[in-house]
Structure formats: C-alpha cells, structure tokens
Design an enzyme around this catalytic site. Structure first.
Site, PDB file in Angstrom:
ATOM      1  N   HIS A  14      -4.760   6.634 -18.830  1.00  0.00           N
ATOM      2  CA  HIS A  14      -4.335   7.066 -20.160  1.00  0.00           C
ATOM      3  C   HIS A  14      -4.806   6.085 -21.214  1.00  0.00           C
ATOM      4  CE1 HIS A  14      -0.057   4.988 -20.079  1.00  0.00           C
ATOM      5  NE2 HIS A  14      -0.988   4.182 -19.670  1.00  0.00           N
ATOM      6  N   CYS A  23      -2.423  -3.182 -22.878  1.00  0.00           N
ATOM      7  CA  CYS A  23      -2.469  -1.740 -22.588  1.00  0.00           C
ATOM      8  C   CYS A  23      -3.229  -0.947 -23.644  1.00  0.00           C
ATOM      9  CB  CYS A  23      -1.064  -1.189 -22.407  1.00  0.00           C
ATOM     10  SG  CYS A  23      -0.271  -1.814 -20.921  1.00  0.00           S
ATOM     11  N   HIS A  27      -6.708   2.548 -19.155  1.00  0.00           N
ATOM     12  CA  HIS A  27      -6.351   2.002 -17.838  1.00  0.00           C
ATOM     13  C   HIS A  27      -5.573   3.062 -17.065  1.00  0.00           C
ATOM     14  CE1 HIS A  27      -2.796   1.363 -20.292  1.00  0.00           C
ATOM     15  NE2 HIS A  27      -2.109   1.413 -19.161  1.00  0.00           N
ATOM     16  N   HIS A  29      -2.763   4.304 -13.717  1.00  0.00           N
ATOM     17  CA  HIS A  29      -1.570   4.030 -12.917  1.00  0.00           C
ATOM     18  C   HIS A  29      -1.527   4.988 -11.735  1.00  0.00           C
ATOM     19  CE1 HIS A  29       0.333   1.623 -16.086  1.00  0.00           C
ATOM     20  NE2 HIS A  29      -0.077   2.541 -16.938  1.00  0.00           N
ATOM     21  N   HIS A  71      -6.327  12.184 -11.409  1.00  0.00           N
ATOM     22  CA  HIS A  71      -7.707  11.745 -11.670  1.00  0.00           C
ATOM     23  C   HIS A  71      -8.230  12.234 -13.019  1.00  0.00           C
ATOM     24  CE1 HIS A  71      -7.441  10.492  -7.528  1.00  0.00           C
ATOM     25  NE2 HIS A  71      -8.527   9.774  -7.715  1.00  0.00           N
ATOM     26  N   GLU A 127       5.793   4.792 -13.702  1.00  0.00           N
ATOM     27  CA  GLU A 127       4.447   4.429 -14.131  1.00  0.00           C
ATOM     28  C   GLU A 127       3.921   3.288 -13.259  1.00  0.00           C
ATOM     29  OE1 GLU A 127       3.030   4.828 -18.446  1.00  0.00           O
ATOM     30  OE2 GLU A 127       3.288   2.680 -18.165  1.00  0.00           O
TER      31      GLU A 127
HETATM   32 ZN   LIG Z   1      -0.331   2.420 -18.926  1.00  0.00          ZN
END
Ligand SMILES: [Zn+2]
Length: 143
Positions: A14, A23, A27, A29, A71, A127
């Site tokens: 995201h 952030c 990146h 998760h 993905h 997350e």
């Molecule tokens: Zn994040």
C-alpha cells in the site's frame, strides 16, 4: 449470542498518501483478516438449521475479499493516486476511495461482507503479527 469466526491471509502493498516517515514509501504487509459473524439465535430450519452462517459460504466470501487485495498495490483514489496508477499501469494497482490504512480497510471489508447479506459483526485486520484494527458497528460500550 453465538459467534463464529473465520480468517484469511493475503499479501498486499500500500501507499499512504500524505504520510511522513518510514511508511511514506510503498511497502507491503502480510495481512491477517479475522471476521466474526454473530446471531442471537441459530437458523431454525433449512440448510442453515442450527448455524449462524454456513462456513462454506463464509470461507468463499473471505476468499473473494483476499483475492481482491492479494499481491496488489492499494492506493487512495486522489490526484496523487491517479498519477501513480498511470505510472504503474502494468502492475496490479487497486484504487480505493480512502487512505489504505488497517482501519479503513477493515471498515471497507466489513461493508463488503454486509453487502453479501452475511451477519458480520466484527472485522479484525492484522497489518503485522502484533498490530491490528477491529471494526464493528455494534455499540459495545458502557453496558
Ligand atoms: Zn503499511
């Protein structure tokens, strides 16, 4: 009160528009989605007799949610998001009308399940293994 739970996991990147700090980079998760369905009474007859929901139906609904995000790179649908989407057009980008935080995603997923007619009462989206958001529309405060 009966509650049943089901979970699905998915990998997602995201981009948090307007965020400053580590952030701010695109990146990803490993998300863990845990959904609770509740009912005061079990179904009285038919296919769902003595159930809150059919686990098969619940699993299918969660699989669809997982596949919608798995993905993918999820970006807020604003001016910056549209520009990023054009630059990354060959990649699987999903534009959403919100900043894709765990909080807003949990709320979005809750409504997607509600629109399927399921008795969802709580969505918990992890997350990271130690950070999650719980979204519910039940008033559980102060009783
Ligand atoms: Zn994040």
């Amino acid at each position: 009160m009966f509650k049943i739970r089901s979970e699905v996991q998915f990998d997602m990147a995201h981009y948090l528009s307007g965020y400053q700090g580590k952030c701010a980079n695109i990146h990803g998760h490993r998300y863990r989605l845990v959904v609770t369905f509740s009912s005061e009474d079990l179904h009285a007859d038919g296919q769902l007799r003595d159930m809150v929901e059919d686990f098969t139906v619940v699993k299918k609904a969660l699989k669809e949610i997982g596949e919608a995000f798995d993905h993918k790179l999820v970006i807020e649908d604003n001016e910056e998001g549209s520009r990023l989407c054009r630059e990354l057009e060959e990649y699987a980008v999903v534009l959403v009308p919100y900043r894709p935080t765990a909080e807003r995603m949990a709320q979005d997923i809750y409504h997607r399940l509600q629109e399927k007619g399921l008795s969802v009462t709580e969505v918990e989206l992890f997350e990271t293994p130690t950070n999650s958001c719980i979204y519910s529309e039940e008033d559980t405060c102060c009783q």
